[in-house]
Design an enzyme around this catalytic site. Structure first.
Site, PDB file in Angstrom:
ATOM      1  N   LYS A   1     -26.468 108.212  12.093  1.00  0.00           N
ATOM      2  CA  LYS A   1     -25.115 108.782  11.976  1.00  0.00           C
ATOM      3  C   LYS A   1     -24.409 108.873  13.327  1.00  0.00           C
ATOM      4  O   LYS A   1     -23.338 108.340  13.490  1.00  0.00           O
ATOM      5  CB  LYS A   1     -25.169 110.131  11.282  1.00  0.00           C
TER       6      LYS A   1
ATOM      7  N   ASP B   1     -32.410 120.306  11.839  1.00  0.00           N
ATOM      8  CA  ASP B   1     -32.132 118.923  11.448  1.00  0.00           C
ATOM      9  C   ASP B   1     -30.696 118.610  11.878  1.00  0.00           C
ATOM     10  O   ASP B   1     -29.743 119.031  11.224  1.00  0.00           O
ATOM     11  CB  ASP B   1     -32.302 118.781   9.927  1.00  0.00           C
TER      12      ASP B   1
ATOM     13  N   TRP C   1     -29.387 118.555   2.147  1.00  0.00           N
ATOM     14  CA  TRP C   1     -30.444 118.106   3.054  1.00  0.00           C
ATOM     15  C   TRP C   1     -31.431 119.228   3.388  1.00  0.00           C
ATOM     16  O   TRP C   1     -32.646 118.992   3.400  1.00  0.00           O
ATOM     17  CB  TRP C   1     -29.867 117.504   4.335  1.00  0.00           C
TER      18      TRP C   1
HETATM   19  C1  LIG Z   1     -29.006 111.314   6.591  1.00  0.00           C
HETATM   20  C2  LIG Z   1     -29.702 112.602   6.757  1.00  0.00           C
HETATM   21  C3  LIG Z   1     -31.088 112.722   6.562  1.00  0.00           C
HETATM   22  C4  LIG Z   1     -31.962 111.606   6.056  1.00  0.00           C
HETATM   23  O1  LIG Z   1     -32.228 110.691   6.971  1.00  0.00           O
HETATM   24  P1  LIG Z   1     -33.172 109.415   6.616  1.00  0.00           P
HETATM   25  O2  LIG Z   1     -33.194 108.756   7.943  1.00  0.00           O
HETATM   26  O3  LIG Z   1     -32.497 108.639   5.542  1.00  0.00           O
HETATM   27  O4  LIG Z   1     -34.500 109.936   6.217  1.00  0.00           O
HETATM   28  C5  LIG Z   1     -31.667 113.949   6.777  1.00  0.00           C
HETATM   29  N1  LIG Z   1     -30.938 115.012   7.161  1.00  0.00           N
HETATM   30  C6  LIG Z   1     -29.606 114.932   7.345  1.00  0.00           C
HETATM   31  C7  LIG Z   1     -28.846 116.139   7.760  1.00  0.00           C
HETATM   32  C8  LIG Z   1     -28.949 113.719   7.141  1.00  0.00           C
HETATM   33  O5  LIG Z   1     -27.624 113.640   7.312  1.00  0.00           O
END
Ligand SMILES: *Cc1c(COP(=O)(O)O)cnc(C)c1O
Length: 343
Positions: free
Chosen positions: A179, A155, A84
């Site tokens: 999540k 993030d 990511w």
């Molecule tokens: C799932 C995830 C994303 C992507 O998220 P989207 O909503 O599908 O754009 C980005 N960063 C991390 C760490 C993730 O787990």
């Protein structure tokens, strides 16, 4: 979800669903404000931070961050700990110069981050971006990097609300909701006031933090139902004992699972102990020919969604806040049984 089901068709005597309310109605604005207040409580978010409830998921923020926090001529630091943060770096290259500070490496068969002393930081960077929990790779960076005057951007899509957090160390935190918060289609941005108002002029309005902050995240129609559901999750978290309790449960869950993996010669997790994720636990079978049987028998035992991400294979147990300790106990018992039978 039970509460949402209960009140789906008739929310608090309004004779309609939350999803039928105008986002500008007094009733919905109360829902929205309560959700923000509860999130602020849960994470002790200081007053000089804005909380935005936006669109575009985690990836939307991969572009929103450089557009809002940098000029075209600028450079930003990116720490790459897995897939990511690597994707965030690739997206950022469209908007500015990128300096890769360091990258996860394999030493003696285990994956880890280089020591801080070996990171190549730029003291003039517009910001420093990292991903404290790499969802696919199962790598976590628990210690918050000290970046001096360079704003720290994180993030936290797969780790937000899993433990207490010192928000004041960050310039900006973002998280796709799906999540640890609620349904997809919503993302949360927590941003320090002083970083607002620097967006490039071609920044799409819906991604302009300053504009969204000034409009209470209602410049355009927000994901109202997702926002409401997130609010229910925040209430649930508070009733469970907040992020301190989540931290305890997540520590119990992850040590149970890593303990099972480490005490066997049948299973393997190749992440250095200092960098193991408490949210996403990837593991392999020493004999990958048994992967299919493992996944199939697990499914039959009611243990689903254990296949590793398609980019890495193997197995992965995502044990977010919503997963109870009993779920991890059931997985560990299944793994021990499977090993006895097949090992
Ligand atoms: C799932 C995830 C994303 C992507 O998220 P989207 O909503 O599908 O754009 C980005 N960063 C991390 C760490 C993730 O787990």
């Amino acid at each position: 979800m039970e509460q949402a089901k209960e009140e789906l068709l008739d929310w608090q005597g309004h004779g309609c669903s939350v999803m039928e309310l105008s986002h500008r109605s007094k009733a919905f604005i109360e829902v929205a404000e309560q959700a923000e207040a509860d999130l602020r409580d849960l994470l002790s978010i200081p007053e000089q931070y804005r909380v935005l409830f936006t669109h575009g998921g985690g990836r939307g923020q991969f572009s929103a961050v450089p557009m809002n926090l940098s000029k075209e001529s600028a450079s930003a630091d990116y720490l790459v700990s897995g897939s990511w943060s690597s994707a965030a770096l690739t997206e950022a290259r469209k908007y500015l110069q990128v300096n890769q500070v360091a990258e996860a490496t394999i030493v003696d068969g285990v994956k880890r981050m280089p020591d801080r002393g070996d990171w190549q930081c730029d003291p003039k960077a517009a910001y420093f971006h990292y991903c404290p929990n790499e969802t696919v790779d199962g790598i976590a960076i628990e210690q918050i990097p000290d970046t001096g005057d360079v704003p720290l951007v994180a993030d936290m899509s797969s780790t937000i609300l899993s433990s207490p957090l010192d928000i004041s160390r960050f310039g900006l935190i973002y998280a796709g909701a799906q999540k640890n918060i609620g349904p997809s289609g919503l993302s949360v941005v927590i941003v320090k006031d002083e970083l607002l108002g620097q967006a490039r002029k071609q920044t799409p309005s819906i991604f302009d933090y300053q504009l969204q902050a000034s409009q209470g995240s209602m410049f355009n129609t927000p994901a109202t139902f997702a926002w409401y559901l997130a609010g229910l999750v925040f209430k649930w978290l508070k009733a469970q004992g907040g992020v301190e309790e989540m931290q305890r449960r997540n520590a119990d869950k992850s040590s149970l699972l890593y303990g099972c993996i480490d005490s066997s010669d049948f299973y393997l997790n190749a992440i250095h102990r200092d960098y193991r994720s408490k949210m996403n636990v990837p593991f392999q079978l020493h004999n990958p020919e048994l992967d299919k049987a493992f996944l199939q028998q697990a499914e039959e035992a009611g243990l689903t969604a254990l296949a590793g991400h398609r980019s890495v294979g193997g197995m992965r147990a995502s044990i977010y806040n919503a997963m109870p300790v009993a779920g991890v106990q059931a997985l560990v018992e299944f793994m021990q049984d499977f090993e006895r039978k097949m090992g």
